[in-house]
Enzyme design. Structure first.
Site, short mmCIF file in Angstrom:
data_model
loop_
_atom_site.label_atom_id
_atom_site.label_comp_id
_atom_site.label_asym_id
_atom_site.label_seq_id
_atom_site.Cartn_x
_atom_site.Cartn_y
_atom_site.Cartn_z
N GLU A 134 1.34 -12.70 10.01
CA GLU A 134 2.58 -12.12 10.51
C GLU A 134 2.41 -10.63 10.75
O GLU A 134 1.55 -9.99 10.12
CB GLU A 134 3.70 -12.29 9.45
CG GLU A 134 4.68 -13.39 9.76
CD GLU A 134 5.66 -13.06 10.88
OE1 GLU A 134 5.31 -12.28 11.79
OE2 GLU A 134 6.75 -13.62 10.86
N ASP A 188 9.66 -8.16 6.07
CA ASP A 188 10.79 -7.25 5.92
C ASP A 188 11.72 -7.82 4.85
O ASP A 188 11.44 -7.71 3.66
CB ASP A 188 11.45 -7.13 7.30
CG ASP A 188 12.47 -6.02 7.41
OD1 ASP A 188 13.04 -5.62 6.40
OD2 ASP A 188 12.73 -5.55 8.52
N PHE A 247 11.43 1.79 11.42
CA PHE A 247 11.32 0.77 12.46
C PHE A 247 9.98 1.01 13.16
O PHE A 247 9.78 2.04 13.80
CB PHE A 247 12.48 0.84 13.46
CG PHE A 247 12.54 -0.38 14.33
CD1 PHE A 247 13.39 -1.43 14.00
CD2 PHE A 247 11.71 -0.52 15.44
CE1 PHE A 247 13.42 -2.60 14.77
CE2 PHE A 247 11.73 -1.68 16.21
CZ PHE A 247 12.59 -2.71 15.87
N ARG A 284 4.80 -3.30 22.45
CA ARG A 284 3.81 -4.18 21.82
C ARG A 284 2.38 -3.81 22.20
O ARG A 284 1.45 -4.04 21.45
CB ARG A 284 4.04 -5.65 22.24
CG ARG A 284 5.36 -6.23 21.77
CD ARG A 284 5.36 -7.73 22.00
NE ARG A 284 6.69 -8.32 21.96
CZ ARG A 284 7.33 -8.71 20.86
NH1 ARG A 284 6.77 -8.54 19.68
NH2 ARG A 284 8.53 -9.25 20.94
#
Ligand code: PRP
Length: 180
Positions: free
Chosen positions: A97, A101, A150, A163
């Site tokens: 992953e 979170d 973030f 990304r």
């Protein structure tokens, strides 16, 4: 591109991926490994990581989503796509992953995968945000532990962008505070 500050450089990530690969080679010596890449966020991490693994690897993909375009998890899990067509019974499964979170997504995934009766089931995450955990899930292999930022880049997105950055960065809070 949205405003951001580099957190981990391309070189630092490559070094860490190499270290995790070496650890996996030691831990799975003499075995085969079924790596499950969780789309979309972990695709770049998984692609780099599997090329550091020297034991035989089968590569699978699952897409699961709980965030939509938001910065917070919606808490609702959607299984959108699965390439797992084979039986995972007695396989050594490694879930890869991008980020752990709240743990809600991983908890859901682990419950689903345990039903397949794998020989072993472990978790490898690029980023771990322990301060945000709502469910007590622990990763077996962690790239970097981070504060409650973030993060974007190296697979991670903000509203589907970012990304393809070669490094991991912190999104400037002004980006998601816009319009609030
Ligand atoms: C992200 C990430 C994990 C999940 C972690 O996925 O890839 O799957 O959120 O959050 P949690 O621990 O709070 O459940 P996202 O929904 O953003 O999908 P993506 O990987 O396709 O960007």
């Amino acid at each position: 591109m949205v405003k951001h500050q580099v957190l981990f450089s391309e070189e630092r990530i490559a070094e860490r991926v190499q270290q995790i690969g070496a650890q996996l080679n030691q831990d799975y010596a003499g075995k085969e490994l079924d790596v499950i890449c969780i789309l979309k966020g972990s695709v770049i991490f998984a692609a780099d990581l599997v090329r550091r693994i020297t034991v035989p690897v089968r590569l699978h993909f699952l897409q699961i989503s709980s965030y939509g375009d938001d910065v917070e998890s919606s808490g609702t899990i959607n299984l959108r796509f699965s390439s797992v067509t084979e039986d995972l019974v007695n396989r050594n499964v490694l879930v890869v992953e991008d980020i752990l979170d709240t743990g809600i997504t991983m908890d859901y995934l682990l419950k689903q995968l345990r039903e397949e009766n794998p020989a072993s089931l472990r978790i490898c995450v690029l980023l771990d945000k322990p301060s945000r955990r709502k469910i007590g899930v622990k990763a077996d292999y962690v790239g970097f532990e981070i504060e409650d930022h973030f993060a974007i880049g190296y697979g991670l997105d903000y509203q589907e962008l970012g990304r393809s950055l070669r490094y991991i960065a912190v999104l400037d809070p002004s980006e998601y505070e816009k319009g609030t």
